[in-house]
Design a protein around this motif. Structure first.
Motif, PDB file in Angstrom:
ATOM      1  N   PRO A 108       0.807  -1.225   0.000  1.00  0.00           N
ATOM      2  CA  PRO A 108       0.000   0.000   0.000  1.00  0.00           C
ATOM      3  C   PRO A 108       0.840   1.275   0.000  1.00  0.00           C
ATOM      4  CG  PRO A 108      -0.955  -1.584   1.508  1.00  0.00           C
ATOM      5  CD  PRO A 108       0.378  -2.169   1.057  1.00  0.00           C
ATOM      6  N   PHE A 147       1.865   4.122   7.760  1.00  0.00           N
ATOM      7  CA  PHE A 147       0.911   3.055   7.396  1.00  0.00           C
ATOM      8  C   PHE A 147       0.865   1.999   8.499  1.00  0.00           C
ATOM      9  CE2 PHE A 147       1.344  -1.204   5.098  1.00  0.00           C
ATOM     10  CZ  PHE A 147      -0.012  -1.481   5.043  1.00  0.00           C
ATOM     11  N   ALA A 150      -0.801   3.247  11.666  1.00  0.00           N
ATOM     12  CA  ALA A 150      -2.266   3.295  11.554  1.00  0.00           C
ATOM     13  C   ALA A 150      -2.864   1.920  11.823  1.00  0.00           C
ATOM     14  CB  ALA A 150      -2.670   3.789  10.165  1.00  0.00           C
ATOM     15  N   LEU A 151      -2.232   0.871  11.290  1.00  0.00           N
ATOM     16  CA  LEU A 151      -2.788  -0.471  11.456  1.00  0.00           C
ATOM     17  C   LEU A 151      -2.668  -0.965  12.893  1.00  0.00           C
ATOM     18  CD1 LEU A 151      -1.706  -2.436   8.253  1.00  0.00           C
ATOM     19  CD2 LEU A 151      -3.675  -0.975   8.627  1.00  0.00           C
ATOM     20  N   PRO A 169       5.464  17.508  -1.376  1.00  0.00           N
ATOM     21  CA  PRO A 169       4.320  17.518  -0.461  1.00  0.00           C
ATOM     22  C   PRO A 169       3.433  16.275  -0.577  1.00  0.00           C
ATOM     23  CG  PRO A 169       3.964  19.018  -2.305  1.00  0.00           C
ATOM     24  CD  PRO A 169       5.391  18.553  -2.402  1.00  0.00           C
ATOM     25  N   TYR A 170       3.545  15.517  -1.674  1.00  0.00           N
ATOM     26  CA  TYR A 170       2.635  14.384  -1.850  1.00  0.00           C
ATOM     27  C   TYR A 170       2.914  13.271  -0.860  1.00  0.00           C
ATOM     28  CZ  TYR A 170       0.675  16.289  -6.152  1.00  0.00           C
ATOM     29  OH  TYR A 170       0.007  17.055  -7.071  1.00  0.00           O
ATOM     30  N   ALA A 173       1.511  14.265   2.356  1.00  0.00           N
ATOM     31  CA  ALA A 173       0.064  14.059   2.355  1.00  0.00           C
ATOM     32  C   ALA A 173      -0.254  12.597   2.634  1.00  0.00           C
ATOM     33  CB  ALA A 173      -0.525  14.489   1.012  1.00  0.00           C
ATOM     34  N   LEU A 174       0.560  11.699   2.102  1.00  0.00           N
ATOM     35  CA  LEU A 174       0.342  10.268   2.351  1.00  0.00           C
ATOM     36  C   LEU A 174       0.519   9.961   3.838  1.00  0.00           C
ATOM     37  CD1 LEU A 174      -0.223   7.472   1.173  1.00  0.00           C
ATOM     38  CD2 LEU A 174       2.208   7.281   0.594  1.00  0.00           C
ATOM     39  N   GLU A 176       0.142  11.976   6.326  1.00  0.00           N
ATOM     40  CA  GLU A 176      -0.969  12.567   7.070  1.00  0.00           C
ATOM     41  C   GLU A 176      -2.261  11.785   6.845  1.00  0.00           C
ATOM     42  OE1 GLU A 176       0.871  17.105   7.198  1.00  0.00           O
ATOM     43  OE2 GLU A 176      -0.798  16.666   5.841  1.00  0.00           O
ATOM     44  N   THR A 177      -2.414  11.248   5.660  1.00  0.00           N
ATOM     45  CA  THR A 177      -3.593  10.420   5.406  1.00  0.00           C
ATOM     46  C   THR A 177      -3.603   9.223   6.351  1.00  0.00           C
ATOM     47  OG1 THR A 177      -3.657  11.089   3.089  1.00  0.00           O
ATOM     48  CG2 THR A 177      -4.828   9.063   3.654  1.00  0.00           C
ATOM     49  N   TYR A 178      -2.426   8.686   6.632  1.00  0.00           N
ATOM     50  CA  TYR A 178      -2.336   7.567   7.580  1.00  0.00           C
ATOM     51  C   TYR A 178      -2.386   8.035   9.028  1.00  0.00           C
ATOM     52  CZ  TYR A 178      -1.024   4.445   3.714  1.00  0.00           C
ATOM     53  OH  TYR A 178      -1.012   3.706   2.567  1.00  0.00           O
ATOM     54  N   GLY A 179      -2.523   9.351   9.247  1.00  0.00           N
ATOM     55  CA  GLY A 179      -2.696   9.851  10.606  1.00  0.00           C
ATOM     56  C   GLY A 179      -1.415  10.238  11.312  1.00  0.00           C
ATOM     57  N   HIS A 419       7.502   1.746  -6.789  1.00  0.00           N
ATOM     58  CA  HIS A 419       7.049   2.488  -7.966  1.00  0.00           C
ATOM     59  C   HIS A 419       7.346   3.976  -7.802  1.00  0.00           C
ATOM     60  CE1 HIS A 419       3.637   3.997  -5.717  1.00  0.00           C
ATOM     61  NE2 HIS A 419       3.178   2.787  -5.493  1.00  0.00           N
ATOM     62  N   HIS A 421       5.242   6.582  -8.409  1.00  0.00           N
ATOM     63  CA  HIS A 421       4.035   7.414  -8.484  1.00  0.00           C
ATOM     64  C   HIS A 421       4.172   8.738  -7.753  1.00  0.00           C
ATOM     65  CE1 HIS A 421       1.525   3.471  -9.059  1.00  0.00           C
ATOM     66  NE2 HIS A 421       2.407   3.680  -9.997  1.00  0.00           N
ATOM     67  N   PHE A 422       4.962   8.753  -6.681  1.00  0.00           N
ATOM     68  CA  PHE A 422       5.103   9.980  -5.902  1.00  0.00           C
ATOM     69  C   PHE A 422       6.321  10.787  -6.347  1.00  0.00           C
ATOM     70  CE2 PHE A 422       2.842   6.915  -3.268  1.00  0.00           C
ATOM     71  CZ  PHE A 422       1.705   7.638  -2.955  1.00  0.00           C
TER      72      PHE A 422
END
Lengths: 457, 457
Positions: A108, A147, A150-151, A169-170, A173-174, A176-179, A419, A421-422
């Motif tokens: 993830p 990640f 969070a789990l 910043p991406y 953001a990831l 922060e998305t996981y807290g 990957h 992607h970021f």
């Protein structure tokens, strides 16, 4: 057209143990030293930073260490990770070599880092820890620990190198998305950070500084520990699930690698793919053939190929123990380049030791050549690699082209650690011709090497 | 801790056929009309834009259409895609409902779109086509067709809505990494684009305009065709591999969904998960139970819940045939919001017809509630959803909370159509409180609906 072949293990085939190279090394790696006494550190010395279960793994000589079932349960969300035969890439290169890659971008968080973030979060939770601190550069590790936090219900505070914090910043953001909480380093939250900001309020930060801050904070509180994403023995141990799976998958493919390749910053994904194959060789027996095992590093931060094998600190403020490793000097600041995950002054002691023993090779490449290789790979195989992983892609392509010149059909296996992607802004810069090869400052390197503690044990 | 369970099919279990809902509908969908003659279009009318193999799929009444082996070969790189039981999310919600999600973010481009990009590229290459034109909003479709073009050696030109082209450079970088050309739309390359720029040189663009440009260019050259990423029957057909796999995976889990959910922009991922389950119901027999099937759309672009079921054009310049669909009017410009993939004035005719027949439901949610749901999901399950997919997550959570209120342990299945790796700026804005719910202009909608062609056939 894609001719890619996928080799996928069943969940039942997922390894139940991690593999510990220490059990099979002909000579043990040099001891880790206490920076004050210069004596070997004991488990208690590390207890302020890590739970005892991880410390025991750090010093273990056991060949196999069982992966706890709750960890396996989480890893099964994306593991076993696929291994692919890159037939489209082979065709594009016109090589007689067979190229395989193990793909760790299926997690993830998008890289191999959760392989150790998950067990680290698990063992810390078992020890009653409520909070973990860590450092991150580009953010692969910080987002992976976020990640895992969070789990497992552990709060995570990440000190991110300021220049990455501002430029990428991406990834933040990831996190922060996981807290998780993400702090630009150097920060005002620690003495180490404040000391540096006092000298230079606009300091761009470095991994060495961010480690100092995270370690300082963790050492102050009983319910808080520190987590490191590479370098340490237990981190490398957790990554061996990559190579253990790859051994089974190469058997599925009816093949066996002559060359095994991983990119190397701190050394964890490289060790993950390499150590299990190294173990086959060291233990002897049916699969003991001598394979070339290649660590690939950035030419702008070449600890294995240009560093000194010496005792050094892991961080800038010199809060960590001393470890013997290939190092550019803990006061060395690598120049900025896009593979932020490879921007560290030192190399994992176990990887360094294997290099000294002649068990592995090292190569270094500049970033534009690595991005060129990454684009070639993406157009053939469809997966866009992370800038770090592009170093492994580059070395694999170079080996395949050598096979073409020599008319050899060797089998090449590399680890595609994540990957991109970021990291698409780096690709944008590459296509726009804005990406340049950078070099470290020779004088600064000489100074940093001269400033090594000079400890020999 | 994650309690997620993964249900993974073997490669041998990957469906060999696509499922065509047209074969089982109680009444056929209304005919597609030629905009000049207002007579039903025949295959030849579509030949300038599509290869005959795809046109035959567009009008086929066959229940099963075989997936060509070269297409299956490519799809096997990431398919069968996993289905997960979201037990951690269930616990976080405290619901007695069982929540499952099919995850399509495992494709190299990160969404379900390659399921149709690959066969479209394949059939065009079979027909000798050298170049494909298309449009894209946020870029999910454009990057997927670029990926497919790279694998099949077809050059791809993507007209990207200008506001996305400027604001989302990462998706463009992905398209360029795959070797495609990306042009901001409206552009000077087409008459449609030039006409709009003449009125407003700073026009932000829309999907309807970008379609006009791509269609115009494709119609001019014999070696060039057009590819559409949603709406059309053959696109929905290619996506049914999602639901066909999900049916097998729900059997593996020993369960059967009471509720099936997908987000809907043009309708392709929704149809992909929904139509195979709808087929079970329509054909009768052992698995024929009536399931609630819910399409979830953005409240700011609510074609199914607020649009008119009428004949309309698919594009702004009115170059396409007329299809009967739920539409907000082809002159309607949806307001800007982060789920760019759902920002289209119309809905797939087959989905619209199913809605008219009472076979499916529709719901609409605003974006901040969807991002809140996405963050809840990410913290429990580890995967960060695309903004589009967050609409499906939101509806699934709402259904699970309804089950909690009603004390029912229903089984909910939703399609997680893609990951949000290229959309993290939206999450950043969400955390910073910058994300707001937007509404369309009621007067503009009324004008657009009043301007519908008024054709009834």
């Amino acid at each position: 057209m894609s001719d890619t072949i996928k080799y996928l293990l069943s969940e039942e085939q997922m390894p139940k143990d991690w593999y510990n190279l220490a059990a099979d090394l002909p000579t043990p790696a040099p001891a880790v030293l206490h920076p004050g006494t210069l004596q070997p550190v004991g488990p208690d010395d590390l207890a302020p930073l890590f739970p005892m279960s991880l410390i025991m793994q750090e010093v273990s000589q056991e060949r196999r260490i069982e992966i706890p079932e709750p960890v396996r349960q989480v890893l099964r969300q994306w593991r076993p990770a696929p291994l692919f035969r890159a037939r489209a890439l082979e065709k594009a290169l016109g090589t007689p070599a067979k190229i395989y890659y193990k793909y760790e971008g299926v997690s993830p968080a998008g890289s191999h880092k959760p392989n150790t973030a998950i067990p680290q979060a698990f063992y810390n939770r078992e020890a009653g820890i409520r909070k973990l601190t860590t450092e991150t550069g580009a953010g692969q590790w910080g987002s992976s620990l976020s990640f895992a936090g969070a789990l497992f219900g552990i709060s995570v505070e990440v000190f991110q190198v300021r220049i990455s914090y501002d430029q990428k910043p991406y990834r933040r953001a990831l996190m922060e998305t996981y807290g998780a909480t993400c702090v630009a380093s150097p920060s005002n939250q620690t003495a180490a950070g404040r000391a540096i900001l006092a000298q230079n309020p606009n300091h761009p930060g470095s991994l060495g500084i961010a480690i100092s801050e995270a370690v300082e904070l963790a050492a102050q509180r009983d319910d808080t520990k520190y987590a490191l994403g590479s370098v340490l023995n237990h981190v490398l141990l957790h990554q061996t699930i990559i190579g253990e799976e790859a051994i089974l998958q190469m058997e599925m493919a009816g093949d066996d690698p002559d060359v095994v390749i991983g990119c190397a910053g701190g050394g964890s994904n490289f060790a993950g793919i390499a150590f299990p194959f190294l173990g086959l060789q060291l233990r002897g027996g049916a699969n003991a053939k001598k394979r070339r095992i290649i660590a690939v590093e950035p030419a702008a931060c070449p600890s294995l190929t240009r560093g000194k094998y010496a005792y050094d600190f892991g961080d800038t403020a010199h809060l960590t123990p001393l470890t013997k490793m290939h190092t550019l000097g803990s006061t060395f600041t690598p120049p900025g380049f896009h593979a932020g995950g490879l921007r560290y002054h030192g190399m994992a002691p176990m990887v360094s030791h294997a290099k000294e023993l002649g068990l592995i090779e090292a190569q270094a490449y500049h970033q534009t050549a690595c991005f060129e290789a990454g684009v070639t790979f993406a157009r053939a195989e469809g997966i866009v690699p992370a800038p770090e992983s592009n170093h492994a892609v580059k070395a694999a392509i170079e080996e395949a082209l050598r096979c073409k010149r020599e008319g050899k059909s060797e089998t090449i296996l590399f680890n595609l650690s994540g990957h991109g992607h970021f990291d698409m802004m780096a690709y944008t810069d590459y296509f726009a011709g804005k990406l340049q090869d950078v070099n470290y400052d020779e004088a600064a390197l000489a100074t940093a090497l001269a400033g090594l503690p000079g400890v020999s044990a």
